[in-house]
Design a protein around this motif. Structure first.
Motif, mmCIF file in Angstrom:
data_model
loop_
_atom_site.group_PDB
_atom_site.id
_atom_site.type_symbol
_atom_site.label_atom_id
_atom_site.label_comp_id
_atom_site.label_asym_id
_atom_site.label_seq_id
_atom_site.Cartn_x
_atom_site.Cartn_y
_atom_site.Cartn_z
ATOM 1 N N THR A 1 20.709 41.427 52.008
ATOM 2 C CA THR A 1 20.069 42.693 52.354
ATOM 3 C C THR A 1 20.145 43.608 51.146
ATOM 4 O OG1 THR A 1 20.814 42.476 54.636
ATOM 5 C CG2 THR A 1 20.107 44.655 53.935
ATOM 6 N N THR A 2 19.021 44.211 50.788
ATOM 7 C CA THR A 2 18.991 45.163 49.684
ATOM 8 C C THR A 2 18.677 46.543 50.240
ATOM 9 O OG1 THR A 2 18.320 43.452 48.119
ATOM 10 C CG2 THR A 2 17.889 45.729 47.480
ATOM 11 N N LEU A 3 19.392 47.535 49.750
ATOM 12 C CA LEU A 3 19.260 48.901 50.247
ATOM 13 C C LEU A 3 19.403 49.878 49.088
ATOM 14 C CD1 LEU A 3 19.278 50.881 52.766
ATOM 15 C CD2 LEU A 3 21.761 50.746 52.621
ATOM 16 N N THR A 4 18.506 50.844 49.017
ATOM 17 C CA THR A 4 18.663 51.949 48.078
ATOM 18 C C THR A 4 19.431 53.038 48.810
ATOM 19 O OG1 THR A 4 16.581 51.429 46.982
ATOM 20 C CG2 THR A 4 17.478 53.640 46.628
ATOM 21 N N ILE A 5 20.561 53.420 48.247
ATOM 22 C CA ILE A 5 21.403 54.415 48.915
ATOM 23 C C ILE A 5 20.787 55.799 48.774
ATOM 24 C CG2 ILE A 5 23.665 55.494 49.007
ATOM 25 C CD1 ILE A 5 24.882 52.976 48.010
ATOM 26 N N ASP A 6 20.612 56.446 49.890
ATOM 27 C CA ASP A 6 20.005 57.769 49.975
ATOM 28 C C ASP A 6 21.101 58.818 50.197
ATOM 29 O OD1 ASP A 6 18.935 59.749 52.394
ATOM 30 O OD2 ASP A 6 17.510 59.497 50.743
ATOM 31 N N ALA A 7 21.022 59.936 49.486
ATOM 32 C CA ALA A 7 22.033 60.998 49.601
ATOM 33 C C ALA A 7 22.143 61.523 51.023
ATOM 34 C CB ALA A 7 21.717 62.136 48.635
ATOM 35 N N PHE B 1 29.820 48.525 54.730
ATOM 36 C CA PHE B 1 29.716 47.658 55.909
ATOM 37 C C PHE B 1 28.347 47.811 56.575
ATOM 38 C CE2 PHE B 1 30.138 47.143 60.527
ATOM 39 C CZ PHE B 1 30.573 45.824 60.591
ATOM 40 N N SER B 2 27.778 48.995 56.490
ATOM 41 C CA SER B 2 26.527 49.267 57.195
ATOM 42 C C SER B 2 25.295 48.641 56.529
ATOM 43 C CB SER B 2 26.323 50.773 57.345
ATOM 44 O OG SER B 2 26.086 51.387 56.091
ATOM 45 N N ILE B 3 25.396 48.189 55.301
ATOM 46 C CA ILE B 3 24.238 47.630 54.606
ATOM 47 C C ILE B 3 23.657 46.440 55.363
ATOM 48 C CG2 ILE B 3 23.403 46.498 52.504
ATOM 49 C CD1 ILE B 3 25.453 48.154 50.949
ATOM 50 N N GLU B 4 24.511 45.519 55.777
ATOM 51 C CA GLU B 4 24.029 44.320 56.472
ATOM 52 C C GLU B 4 23.370 44.651 57.814
ATOM 53 O OE1 GLU B 4 26.550 40.649 56.220
ATOM 54 O OE2 GLU B 4 27.944 42.139 55.399
ATOM 55 N N LEU B 5 23.703 45.780 58.385
ATOM 56 C CA LEU B 5 23.116 46.169 59.667
ATOM 57 C C LEU B 5 21.646 46.566 59.520
ATOM 58 C CD1 LEU B 5 26.123 48.150 61.157
ATOM 59 C CD2 LEU B 5 25.474 45.769 61.573
ATOM 60 N N GLU B 6 21.165 46.638 58.280
ATOM 61 C CA GLU B 6 19.758 46.945 58.018
ATOM 62 C C GLU B 6 18.847 45.750 58.308
ATOM 63 O OE1 GLU B 6 18.304 49.921 57.046
ATOM 64 O OE2 GLU B 6 20.285 50.692 57.542
ATOM 65 N N ASN B 7 19.404 44.554 58.384
ATOM 66 C CA ASN B 7 18.586 43.376 58.704
ATOM 67 C C ASN B 7 17.980 43.552 60.094
ATOM 68 O OD1 ASN B 7 18.666 41.644 56.494
ATOM 69 N ND2 ASN B 7 20.669 40.850 57.053
ATOM 70 N N LEU C 1 21.625 48.499 46.112
ATOM 71 C CA LEU C 1 22.694 47.533 46.368
ATOM 72 C C LEU C 1 22.163 46.343 47.147
ATOM 73 C CD1 LEU C 1 25.592 49.917 47.466
ATOM 74 C CD2 LEU C 1 25.022 49.113 45.168
ATOM 75 N N THR C 2 22.743 45.183 46.846
ATOM 76 C CA THR C 2 22.429 43.976 47.603
ATOM 77 C C THR C 2 23.725 43.421 48.174
ATOM 78 O OG1 THR C 2 20.514 43.458 46.234
ATOM 79 C CG2 THR C 2 21.451 41.643 47.498
ATOM 80 N N ALA C 3 23.704 43.174 49.477
ATOM 81 C CA ALA C 3 24.842 42.565 50.177
ATOM 82 C C ALA C 3 24.483 41.108 50.440
ATOM 83 C CB ALA C 3 25.114 43.297 51.481
ATOM 84 N N THR C 4 25.318 40.197 49.930
ATOM 85 C CA THR C 4 25.077 38.766 50.086
ATOM 86 C C THR C 4 26.245 38.155 50.858
ATOM 87 O OG1 THR C 4 23.931 38.778 47.956
ATOM 88 C CG2 THR C 4 24.539 36.632 48.859
ATOM 89 N N PRO C 5 26.047 37.900 52.154
ATOM 90 C CA PRO C 5 27.139 37.367 52.976
ATOM 91 C C PRO C 5 27.128 35.842 53.069
ATOM 92 C CG PRO C 5 25.369 38.165 54.376
ATOM 93 C CD PRO C 5 24.929 38.367 52.953
#
Length: 152
Positions: free
Chosen positions: A15-21, A60-66, A102-106
């Motif tokens: 999952t890839t996510l651009t972190i927003d302020a 931890f929340s990045i993967e929840l974007e899937n 960021l990219t989360a690779t589980p």
């Protein structure tokens, strides 16, 4: 149904996510983080960050974007009614800040059981990296699955 240990080593979708302020501020508020470094850009910069830093546990929340973040459990034959998030740990290598991509690779790194198979454990480790490949953190989750059919 027992979880097949053959899933050990399985890489799950990244999952890839651009972190927003704004998202970081909301997360800080949700977890009760009152340090202004997480909500005020001037305070963050005064603390040496180039932008708002990600609060503890945010990664931890990045993967929840899937679209279906728990599909891997269903694919392993796990009934989600019997799942418990058992443990979470973080090893930080650098601080993620607003604007980072960021990219989360589980991947599944272990499966084991206790109490004669009544409790099964899936260990999932996730590498979080920036777009340039630099390490941000390593996450480890232990998911507990109660097997109501065990021992009967």
């Amino acid at each position: 149904m027992a979880v097949d240990p053959a899933i050990i080593g399985t890489e799950l979708p990244a999952t890839t996510l651009t972190i927003d302020a704004g998202r970081l501020r909301f997360f800080a508020k949700a977890i009760g983080a009152t340090d202004p470094v997480y909500t005020d850009l001037d305070a963050a910069k005064a603390a040496g960050h180039r932008d708002l830093p990600a609060p503890p546990t945010f990664l931890f929340s990045i993967e929840l974007e899937n679209p279906d973040p728990f599909a891997f459990l269903a694919a392993a034959g796990v009934d989600l009614r019997f799942v418990l998030h058992g443990e979470q740990s973080f090893t930080y290598h650098s601080t993620a800040v607003a604007g980072d991509v960021l990219t989360a690779t589980p991947r599944i790194t272990d499966v084991y059981s206790k109490k004669g198979g009544a409790l099964e454990f899936l260990v999932k480790e996730t590498a979080v990296t920036r777009a340039d490949g630099s390490a941000v953190a390593d996450l480890k989750s232990i998911i507990v699955v109660r097997n109501p059919g065990a021992g009967k």
